[in-house]
Design a protein around this motif. Sequence first.
Motif, PDB file in Angstrom:
ATOM      1  N   GLU A  39       5.808   5.636  -3.334  1.00  0.00           N
ATOM      2  CA  GLU A  39       5.280   5.885  -4.679  1.00  0.00           C
ATOM      3  C   GLU A  39       4.128   5.131  -3.809  1.00  0.00           C
ATOM      4  O   GLU A  39       2.728   5.229  -5.532  1.00  0.00           O
ATOM      5  CB  GLU A  39       5.985   4.569  -4.873  1.00  0.00           C
ATOM      6  N   GLN A  40       3.301   4.261  -2.737  1.00  0.00           N
ATOM      7  CA  GLN A  40       2.425   4.763  -2.051  1.00  0.00           C
ATOM      8  C   GLN A  40       0.763   5.175  -2.131  1.00  0.00           C
ATOM      9  O   GLN A  40       0.206   4.882  -2.704  1.00  0.00           O
ATOM     10  CB  GLN A  40       2.490   3.777  -0.804  1.00  0.00           C
ATOM     11  N   GLN A  41       1.692   6.725  -1.723  1.00  0.00           N
ATOM     12  CA  GLN A  41       1.133   7.976  -1.963  1.00  0.00           C
ATOM     13  C   GLN A  41       0.612   8.361  -3.599  1.00  0.00           C
ATOM     14  O   GLN A  41      -0.528   8.415  -3.753  1.00  0.00           O
ATOM     15  CB  GLN A  41       1.583   9.098  -1.686  1.00  0.00           C
ATOM     16  N   GLU A  42       1.033   8.449  -4.655  1.00  0.00           N
ATOM     17  CA  GLU A  42       1.108   8.418  -5.787  1.00  0.00           C
ATOM     18  C   GLU A  42       0.129   7.685  -6.280  1.00  0.00           C
ATOM     19  O   GLU A  42      -0.609   7.525  -7.454  1.00  0.00           O
ATOM     20  CB  GLU A  42       2.469   8.489  -5.956  1.00  0.00           C
ATOM     21  N   LYS A  43       0.355   6.437  -5.679  1.00  0.00           N
ATOM     22  CA  LYS A  43      -1.331   5.237  -6.413  1.00  0.00           C
ATOM     23  C   LYS A  43      -2.273   5.579  -5.236  1.00  0.00           C
ATOM     24  O   LYS A  43      -2.701   5.149  -6.218  1.00  0.00           O
ATOM     25  CB  LYS A  43      -0.316   4.052  -6.264  1.00  0.00           C
ATOM     26  N   GLY A  44      -2.534   6.253  -4.557  1.00  0.00           N
ATOM     27  CA  GLY A  44      -4.021   7.183  -4.211  1.00  0.00           C
ATOM     28  C   GLY A  44      -3.999   5.921  -3.065  1.00  0.00           C
ATOM     29  O   GLY A  44      -4.860   5.827  -2.348  1.00  0.00           O
ATOM     30  N   ASP A  45      -3.035   5.054  -2.735  1.00  0.00           N
ATOM     31  CA  ASP A  45      -3.283   4.663  -1.523  1.00  0.00           C
ATOM     32  C   ASP A  45      -2.684   4.479  -0.432  1.00  0.00           C
ATOM     33  O   ASP A  45      -1.135   3.901  -0.233  1.00  0.00           O
ATOM     34  CB  ASP A  45      -3.167   2.703  -2.486  1.00  0.00           C
ATOM     35  N   ASP A  46      -3.113   5.116   0.539  1.00  0.00           N
ATOM     36  CA  ASP A  46      -2.232   5.068   2.251  1.00  0.00           C
ATOM     37  C   ASP A  46      -2.365   4.183   3.100  1.00  0.00           C
ATOM     38  O   ASP A  46      -2.001   3.913   4.148  1.00  0.00           O
ATOM     39  CB  ASP A  46      -2.935   6.109   2.339  1.00  0.00           C
ATOM     40  N   GLY A  47      -2.927   3.084   2.696  1.00  0.00           N
ATOM     41  CA  GLY A  47      -2.504   1.659   3.563  1.00  0.00           C
ATOM     42  C   GLY A  47      -4.023   1.222   4.535  1.00  0.00           C
ATOM     43  O   GLY A  47      -3.957   0.164   4.461  1.00  0.00           O
ATOM     44  N   TRP A  48      -4.310   2.633   4.876  1.00  0.00           N
ATOM     45  CA  TRP A  48      -5.412   2.092   5.578  1.00  0.00           C
ATOM     46  C   TRP A  48      -6.435   1.584   4.890  1.00  0.00           C
ATOM     47  O   TRP A  48      -7.381   2.458   3.964  1.00  0.00           O
ATOM     48  CB  TRP A  48      -5.740   3.727   6.136  1.00  0.00           C
ATOM     49  N   ILE A  49      -6.762   0.429   5.615  1.00  0.00           N
ATOM     50  CA  ILE A  49      -8.610  -0.350   5.265  1.00  0.00           C
ATOM     51  C   ILE A  49      -9.336  -0.194   6.198  1.00  0.00           C
ATOM     52  O   ILE A  49      -9.528  -0.480   7.299  1.00  0.00           O
ATOM     53  CB  ILE A  49      -7.926  -1.967   5.172  1.00  0.00           C
ATOM     54  N   GLU A  50     -10.867   0.320   5.630  1.00  0.00           N
ATOM     55  CA  GLU A  50     -12.261   0.259   6.201  1.00  0.00           C
ATOM     56  C   GLU A  50     -12.352  -0.346   7.079  1.00  0.00           C
ATOM     57  O   GLU A  50     -12.828  -1.769   5.949  1.00  0.00           O
ATOM     58  CB  GLU A  50     -13.029   1.596   5.866  1.00  0.00           C
ATOM     59  N   CYS A  51     -12.529  -1.265   7.959  1.00  0.00           N
ATOM     60  CA  CYS A  51     -13.514  -1.951   8.824  1.00  0.00           C
ATOM     61  C   CYS A  51     -14.157  -2.511   8.174  1.00  0.00           C
ATOM     62  O   CYS A  51     -15.107  -3.264   8.468  1.00  0.00           O
ATOM     63  CB  CYS A  51     -13.242  -2.442  10.546  1.00  0.00           C
ATOM     64  N   SER A  52     -15.193  -1.834   7.538  1.00  0.00           N
ATOM     65  CA  SER A  52     -16.540  -1.647   6.987  1.00  0.00           C
ATOM     66  C   SER A  52     -16.609  -2.583   5.800  1.00  0.00           C
ATOM     67  O   SER A  52     -16.845  -2.865   5.246  1.00  0.00           O
ATOM     68  CB  SER A  52     -17.280  -0.094   6.514  1.00  0.00           C
ATOM     69  N   GLU A  53     -15.059  -2.087   4.971  1.00  0.00           N
ATOM     70  CA  GLU A  53     -14.859  -3.025   3.805  1.00  0.00           C
ATOM     71  C   GLU A  53     -14.296  -4.413   4.007  1.00  0.00           C
ATOM     72  O   GLU A  53     -14.984  -5.161   3.427  1.00  0.00           O
ATOM     73  CB  GLU A  53     -13.408  -2.068   2.971  1.00  0.00           C
ATOM     74  N   ARG A  54     -13.562  -4.857   5.315  1.00  0.00           N
ATOM     75  CA  ARG A  54     -12.485  -5.377   4.943  1.00  0.00           C
ATOM     76  C   ARG A  54     -12.148  -6.024   6.526  1.00  0.00           C
ATOM     77  O   ARG A  54     -11.596  -4.829   7.081  1.00  0.00           O
ATOM     78  CB  ARG A  54     -11.676  -5.856   4.152  1.00  0.00           C
TER      79      ARG A  54
END
Length: 109
Positions: free
Chosen positions: A45-60
């Motif tokens: 479900e997470q993959q299909e939403k396009g969200d792999d869970g990783w957050i770039e440090c430059s973002e937040r």
Amino acid sequence: MMKKLTAERCKKQIEEWQRMMSVSDVAVMVELNLQAYLIALPVLEQQEKGDDGWIECSERMPEVNKSVLVWDGHTVNTAWLVFHGGWDSSAHISQVTHWQPLPEPPEDV
């Protein structure tokens, strides 16, 4: 050729195996397969939403002193952000580029 496992196909298979659990001669095999699909479903479900869970440090960045998973371009480790903006960990980590919250612990422990 094997069809790609999607969240929808996973849900349907879970439902089918839950119905089959009443047949004793296949219950053990079905239960093991059911457990695997229950683990796979949130990932799909997470993959299909396009969200792999990783957050770039430059973002937040995460909260200070809260353990998270980090990626430094080579390995995944557990680390925490310290008050001066650096990372601390029991493992050797270099320049952290991405992070994500730790998963929830198992419920049956």
